[in-house]
Design an enzyme around this catalytic site. Structure first.
Site, short mmCIF file in Angstrom:
data_model
loop_
_atom_site.label_atom_id
_atom_site.label_comp_id
_atom_site.label_asym_id
_atom_site.label_seq_id
_atom_site.Cartn_x
_atom_site.Cartn_y
_atom_site.Cartn_z
N ARG A 56 0.69 -1.32 -0.06
CA ARG A 56 -0.12 -0.15 -0.37
C ARG A 56 0.55 1.20 -0.09
O ARG A 56 1.56 1.57 1.46
CB ARG A 56 -0.79 0.39 1.65
CG ARG A 56 -1.86 1.35 1.94
CD ARG A 56 -2.78 1.37 3.02
NE ARG A 56 -3.48 2.36 2.76
CZ ARG A 56 -2.97 3.08 3.94
NH1 ARG A 56 -2.79 2.79 4.86
NH2 ARG A 56 -3.29 4.75 3.99
N GLU A 95 -6.16 7.93 7.24
CA GLU A 95 -6.60 9.37 8.12
C GLU A 95 -7.35 10.04 7.64
O GLU A 95 -6.48 11.72 9.03
CB GLU A 95 -5.72 8.74 9.51
CG GLU A 95 -4.81 7.55 9.41
CD GLU A 95 -3.48 7.33 9.93
OE1 GLU A 95 -3.08 8.51 10.25
OE2 GLU A 95 -3.54 6.38 10.37
N HIS A 120 -2.53 11.06 1.39
CA HIS A 120 -2.55 10.94 2.74
C HIS A 120 -1.50 11.63 3.34
O HIS A 120 -0.18 12.16 3.42
CB HIS A 120 -1.47 9.57 2.75
CG HIS A 120 -0.83 9.05 3.94
ND1 HIS A 120 -0.60 7.88 4.27
CD2 HIS A 120 0.22 9.27 4.81
CE1 HIS A 120 -0.31 7.12 5.21
NE2 HIS A 120 0.13 8.26 5.50
N ASN A 159 -7.14 1.48 10.85
CA ASN A 159 -5.13 2.01 10.91
C ASN A 159 -5.82 1.41 12.37
O ASN A 159 -6.24 2.24 12.73
CB ASN A 159 -5.18 3.10 10.25
CG ASN A 159 -4.96 2.73 8.68
OD1 ASN A 159 -5.64 2.14 8.17
ND2 ASN A 159 -4.04 4.57 8.60
N TYR A 189 -3.47 1.28 16.31
CA TYR A 189 -1.96 1.79 16.82
C TYR A 189 -1.65 1.79 18.22
O TYR A 189 -1.24 0.50 18.98
CB TYR A 189 -0.93 3.11 16.96
CG TYR A 189 -0.92 2.85 15.34
CD1 TYR A 189 0.15 2.94 15.09
CD2 TYR A 189 -1.62 3.40 14.29
CE1 TYR A 189 1.30 2.84 13.88
CE2 TYR A 189 -0.88 3.55 12.59
CZ TYR A 189 0.25 2.99 12.80
OH TYR A 189 0.38 3.07 11.66
N GLU A 212 -3.44 -0.50 8.28
CA GLU A 212 -1.79 0.16 8.71
C GLU A 212 -1.75 -0.68 10.39
O GLU A 212 -3.12 -0.86 11.09
CB GLU A 212 -1.69 1.63 9.47
CG GLU A 212 -0.99 2.47 8.18
CD GLU A 212 -1.13 3.78 8.27
OE1 GLU A 212 -0.82 4.14 9.70
OE2 GLU A 212 -1.13 5.18 7.35
O1 IFM Z 1 3.90 7.31 10.21
C1 IFM Z 1 2.11 6.98 9.82
C2 IFM Z 1 1.34 7.24 9.13
O2 IFM Z 1 1.70 8.04 8.22
C3 IFM Z 1 0.00 7.65 9.36
N1 IFM Z 1 -0.70 6.86 10.57
C4 IFM Z 1 0.58 6.47 12.05
C5 IFM Z 1 1.65 6.18 11.28
C6 IFM Z 1 2.52 6.46 12.66
O3 IFM Z 1 2.22 7.36 13.56
#
Ligand code: IFM
Length: 478
Positions: free
Chosen positions: A84, A173, A128, A302, A304, A379
């Protein structure tokens, strides 16, 4: 329930599962002045003193623009079957409007052909975060016209690559574009205007809907159109009604503001109520919600770390800890009555708590919100302070453990009925981590920034083995 470090039975994925890695244009390409490319808001922002760590910028980044062939070969050697990447809007349409620059389109065509040649499925992200500076000068995302410009750009790229790229993602995002870009100002363009950030959110939604229609009008029907949301998993600190209300407000501002109109054709009433002192939302024009609520072929998630919130007057409240960078301005409009807490547990270099259960919860939420819609994890990954050993190898067992935990959570969600079709590790290689400059390394591949040499870390080899076998290899001791 925590994911066991190494489960008793092997964690195996369906044969058609996509094992990918993700990047974005400004974070890796460099070559910012080549082929007619003009500055994006990130060029301007990163060259503004004080905006990024050490004044770092993406002028060279990791020089992917010149090294893409080697990078694709490296992915193939690792065993990945999907990649991607994003298109730099100002490389294709330097002023953000009008005819395309052939050199820009040709770069992406060559990249796609190289991927296809190596059996790697490309997934294109159209946006992006790198808005052409000219469009920001004309008002940026708070300006409605930007959505129309985006649809035009989408059509150009769809026409150029739609015959060979099946997977399309309109926006990455949009929460970050709207709220880090226009409310807290830690991202480009660095504005700190909460009312404008809500307007930006609406125009990003509109841009998504209009671009999805534009893509459909020029591409083969087999192609899949999606967007990638960094939907937050928002947890209340306690079950106290005030904390539940705080969690609800953040959920609206993080998630409902996007998935409301995109998936359900309406903004949440509670979002209107929460933000009424800032905006009357009169920029939502007749027909907008219909335009935004386009049928999708898939949804990208995405993930985290989860968010833990309480009402600000809660006794347990601590300092703001939403993990979105240092600013005197909040990225959460109209939410001064909410406090963010650090979720307990181990953290990555970003200070983000590692919690794979959040990924499982997120997938199950969207399985309920959008029944029948295929999901991709577009992500997921972790930054660590990776350094080469004297022998030149880079060992990152923490990242392997992170990936194992999160992939096992994905697999558990699949067993629970979710239709997850692929996973894209963030990121293929170390790169420009926005306001953090090059300090935070998210890559599975190590980049020596003085030579730009690439060295797969042990996590890249581990992940490649998972990709080749469809089964997660064991996790080494940390
Ligand atoms: O690096 C970023 C990415 O560009 C978008 N999502 C989160 C990642 C980590 O912060």
């Amino acid at each position: 329930m925590p994911e066991p470090a190494t489960p008793a039975t092997p964690v195996t994925f369906p044969p058609a599962f996509l094992w990918g890695a993700a990047t974005s244009a400004y974070q890796i390409e460099g070559a910012v002045r080549e082929g007619g490319r003009t500055p994006s808001i990130w060029d301007t922002f990163s060259h503004t003193p004080g905006k990024t760590a050490g004044g770092e910028h993406g002028d060279i980044a990791v020089d992917h623009y010149h090294r893409y062939r080697d990078d694709v070969a490296m992915m193939a050697d690792l065993g990945l079957n999907a990649y991607r990447f994003s298109i730099s809007w100002s490389r294709v349409q330097p002023t953000g409007r009008g005819p395309a620059v052939q050199v820009g389109l040709d770069f992406y065509r060559r990249l796609v052909d190289e991927l296809l040649d190596k059996g790697i499925k490309p997934a294109v992200t159209l946006y992006h975060w790198d808005l052409p500076q000219e469009l920001e000068d004309a008002g940026g995302w708070p300006e409605r016209d930007t959505a129309y410009r985006f649809a035009e750009y989408a059509q150009i790229v769809g026409e150029a690559l739609g015959d060979r790229v099946e997977q399309w993602i309109t926006l990455n995002e949009p929460w970050c574009s709207a709220f880090l870009g226009y409310a807290s100002g830690v991202h480009a363009p660095g504005r700190t205007d909460p009312a404008a950030s809500l307007k930006a959110a609406h125009h990003l939604n509109l841009a998504h809907g209009l671009s999805a229609s534009a893509l459909r009008s020029v591409m083969p029907a087999r192609n899949s159109i999606a967007l990638s949301l960094n939907s937050s998993v928002v947890r209340p600190l306690t079950q106290d009604p005030a904390d539940l209300a705080a969690a609800r407000k953040i959920d609206d501002l993080a998630n409902g503001v996007f998935h409301g109109p995109i998936l359900h054709g309406a903004y949440p009433d509670s979002l209107f109520a929460a933000t009424e002192l800032l905006t009357d939302w009169s920029y939502v024009q007749d027909g907008d919600l219909r335009a935004i609520n386009q049928p999708l072929d898939a949804l990208g998630l995405n993930y985290y770390t989860p968010a833990l919130v309480s009402a600000a007057d809660n006794d347990l409240a601590g300092p703001r800890a939403d993990g979105h960078g240092a600013s005197d301005f909040s990225p959460w409009p109209a939410a001064d009555d909410v406090t963010f807490h650090q979720t307990p547990g181990e953290r990555t270099e970003m200070g983000w708590t590692i919690d794979p259960t959040g990924l499982h919860d997120l997938i199950m939420r969207y399985t309920r919100e959008a029944p029948g819609l295929p999901l991709y994890i577009t992500e997921n990954g972790a930054a660590y302070d990776d350094k080469p050993d004297p022998d030149g190898k880079v060992h990152d067992p923490e990242r392997i453990s992170y990936l194992h935990g999160h992939l096992a959570a994905v697999r558990r969600a699949v067993s629970d009925g979710a239709d997850v079709r692929g996973y894209y590790l963030w990121s293929l290689m170390d790169n420009f981590e926005w306001a953090y400059g090059y300090e935070k390394r998210f890559g599975a591949v190590y980049v020596d920034y003085s030579t730009l040499a690439r060295t797969p870390k042990s996590s890249a080899l581990w992940y490649g083995q998972a990709a080749r076998t469809g089964t997660l290899p064991p996790v080494p001791e940390v």
